[in-house]
Write an enzyme that holds these catalytic residues in place. Structure first.
Site, mmCIF file in Angstrom:
data_model
loop_
_atom_site.group_PDB
_atom_site.id
_atom_site.type_symbol
_atom_site.label_atom_id
_atom_site.label_comp_id
_atom_site.label_asym_id
_atom_site.label_seq_id
_atom_site.Cartn_x
_atom_site.Cartn_y
_atom_site.Cartn_z
ATOM 1 N N HIS A 154 -14.383 63.372 17.627
ATOM 2 C CA HIS A 154 -13.251 62.568 17.722
ATOM 3 C C HIS A 154 -13.227 62.169 19.481
ATOM 4 C CE1 HIS A 154 -9.528 60.443 17.271
ATOM 5 N NE2 HIS A 154 -8.974 61.027 18.088
ATOM 6 N N HIS A 165 -11.666 53.581 21.861
ATOM 7 C CA HIS A 165 -10.710 54.310 20.689
ATOM 8 C C HIS A 165 -10.111 53.033 19.658
ATOM 9 C CE1 HIS A 165 -8.874 56.890 18.268
ATOM 10 N NE2 HIS A 165 -8.166 57.453 19.070
ATOM 11 N N PHE A 190 -2.507 61.387 16.221
ATOM 12 C CA PHE A 190 -1.043 61.564 16.725
ATOM 13 C C PHE A 190 -0.416 61.665 15.153
ATOM 14 C CE2 PHE A 190 -0.934 59.084 20.803
ATOM 15 C CZ PHE A 190 -1.246 60.134 21.640
ATOM 16 N N GLU A 243 -10.695 70.036 20.275
ATOM 17 C CA GLU A 243 -11.939 69.774 19.600
ATOM 18 C C GLU A 243 -13.051 70.812 19.717
ATOM 19 O OE1 GLU A 243 -13.221 65.776 19.130
ATOM 20 O OE2 GLU A 243 -14.280 66.050 17.636
ATOM 21 N N LYS A 252 -17.104 57.206 21.842
ATOM 22 C CA LYS A 252 -16.019 56.226 22.275
ATOM 23 C C LYS A 252 -16.035 55.632 23.619
ATOM 24 C CE LYS A 252 -12.071 57.914 19.506
ATOM 25 N NZ LYS A 252 -12.586 58.834 18.420
ATOM 26 N N CYS A 258 -4.915 57.584 14.329
ATOM 27 C CA CYS A 258 -6.442 57.790 14.423
ATOM 28 C C CYS A 258 -7.120 58.044 13.175
ATOM 29 C CB CYS A 258 -6.638 58.352 15.890
ATOM 30 S SG CYS A 258 -5.318 57.624 17.139
#
Lengths: 94, 402
Positions: free
Chosen positions: B293, B330, B389, B304, B325, B161
């Protein structure tokens, strides 16, 4: 938390099936599989939860994300009651 | 004083339509591109929603392309690159030796992989002899390089990501290092196919209902697909070409958690955000909008929010933070570039787009995510975050051109 039912309120047969899945997939010895046992104490990690949820989907046909109220579960009992709520909501006849 | 780096073109294609305007209009208005999936073979899927571009006629945008050669993710990258290059005044074939291309992708040509595997094992249909050049994760970068004659370095950053954000940051770094003057940078992802979606289901990170970043009762992310591309170049290069300097790409930070492969660490996020702001020569108080994010997973949003609180302190109350998002989904390897376009437009229009689907605060942290409705801002700089990730964090800062 009033909207939540405790594990003991769930159907005992369902609780039994869920405990069997959690024990098998989480590799928890039967003598340690108690409703008040802490998930951290038992060493249940996020990867174990993912496998448990796969087994739940296989047995009940219900998709439960890790980010549901399951994320707040601290004990086996919390996990059982969260799973039971999702299963009952998705399959009222179960 | 090194040359400033200008953003001279931008393009996007997402579930809300073709074009950066379509993306920004939807983000500002809080209009979601998340739809019911339309697959002929999705009986086994439990999650039925995604920000899916099922109604786009990709062939329409590639009248001369060989459909056997162009995977969906490369086709989307080309659509976004066409828009960005047109705005920047780069015509096909003319980008030259001092222009590089970096198009990130988390997965690359997954539809080609699925097609090839199915044909091989099921022995069905005519095989595609072009699977290899379709599948490769650098296919999108190479297709853009070929079309625009960009003869500097071209490659793919694949960091889940964070791919899109790192591609933009790395392009900026190569320009600063003097290796190139101009770069076509961004991200592309097209992985909403039944088998791939299933692999995300198996990880149980997808919400079966809706993406609700920073909200109480959030239960996961909603996948998206798309691409966004920017043209970035030195001020001198822009002046020489007569290209419009839309904004300054001012700061880049990237860090690794070196911890858990899936679980984010607020400390890694904090260092990334601080690095980007410092790189831009700014103070956190000068950042007026953060495109977070904000995936809508429990863990990301807590991590976050904690990182932002440490970096911004009391100023977080005056900094608009939102996640778009729920609008574009996403889009993984494209997310960082799509969201930088949103942040950039937010800077140009002085409007913070809202976080939709928000049901109320999460008691785990204090954060006002501009719920439901856009809000006016007054600022000269904005920030966009990507956390992947693998524990890979990337942050970008864009400043008003003056």
């Amino acid at each position: 938390m009033s909207e939540k039912t405790s594990a003991t309120d769930a159907d005992p047969k369902l609780v039994g099936r869920l405990l069997a899945i959690i024990g098998k997939e989480g590799i928890i010895p039967p003598d340690k599989l108690q409703l008040d046992a802490g998930l951290d104490t038992l060493g249940v990690q996020s990867a174990d939860v993912i496998v448990i949820l796969l087994a739940i989907e296989e047995e009940f046909g219900v998709y439960i994300p890790v980010d549901s109220d399951l994320a707040e579960a601290k004990t086996i009992g919390d996990m059982v009651s969260a799973l039971a709520r999702h299963i009952s909501a998705a399959t009222p006849d179960q | 004083m090194p040359d400033r780096i200008a953003i001279t073109g931008m393009g996007a294609v997402t579930a809300v339509g073709v074009g950066a305007d379509a993306l920004w209009d939807a983000a500002r208005e809080g209009r979601s591109g998340v739809k019911a999936l339309k697959f002929p073979e999705h009986e086994r899927l439990r999650v039925k929603i995604a920000a899916h571009l099922f109604d786009i006629d990709i062939a329409k945008y590639h009248e001369r392309g060989n459909p056997l050669l162009l995977d969906r993710f490369s086709a989307l990258a080309l659509i976004a690159a066409n828009e960005a290059c047109k705005q920047a005044g780069i015509v096909p074939g003319a980008a030259g030796e001092r222009c590089g291309v970096i198009i990130g992708s988390g997965i690359g040509g997954i539809s080609a992989i699925e097609e090839g595997v199915r044909q091989y094992y099921m022995d069905c249909g005519r095989e595609n002899p072009m699977l290899v050049p379709r599948v490769m994760t650098n296919a999108a970068a190479s297709q853009v390089s070929i079309k625009y004659g960009a003869k500097g370095p071209s490659f793919c950053v694949s960091s889940a990501c964070s791919s899109g954000a790192q591609s933009i940051g790395l392009g900026m770094s190569l320009i600063r290092a003097g290796m190139i003057d101009c770069a076509i940078v961004g991200g592309a992802e097209a992985l909403i196919s039944p088998a791939t979606l299933r692999s995300w289901e198996l990880l149980r990170v997808l919400s079966p209902t809706a993406c609700r970043p920073f909200s109480a009762k959030r239960d996961g992310m909603v996948l998206g697909e798309g691409a966004a591309v920017l043209v970035i170049e030195t001020e001198r290069s822009a002046q020489r070409r007569g290209a419009p300097c839309i904004a300054e790409l001012a700061g880049y930070g990237s860090t690794s958690d070196a911890g858990d492969i899936l679980r984010p660490d607020p400390e890694g996020a904090r260092r990334s955000i601080e690095m980007a702001i410092a790189d831009a020569g700014l103070d956190a108080t000068e950042i007026g909008y953060v495109n977070a994010h904000g995936t809508g997973t429990v863990l990301n949003d807590v991590s976050e929010a904690k990182a932002l609180k440490v970096v911004f302190g009391a100023a977080l109350n005056r900094t608009a933070v939102s996640s778009t998002k729920p609008i574009h989904g996403h889009a993984l390897g494209a997310a960082g570039s799509i969201e930088l376009v949103v942040a950039l437009r937010s800077l140009l229009d002085q409007i913070a787009p809202p976080t939709i689907n928000w049901l109320g605060p999460d008691p785990a942290y204090e954060l006002d995510p501009v719920p439901h409705r856009a809000r006016p801002i007054e600022t000269d700089a904005v920030l966009s975050n990507s956390f992947a990730f693998g524990g890979i964090n990337a942050s970008l800062v864009v400043r008003r051109w003056s």
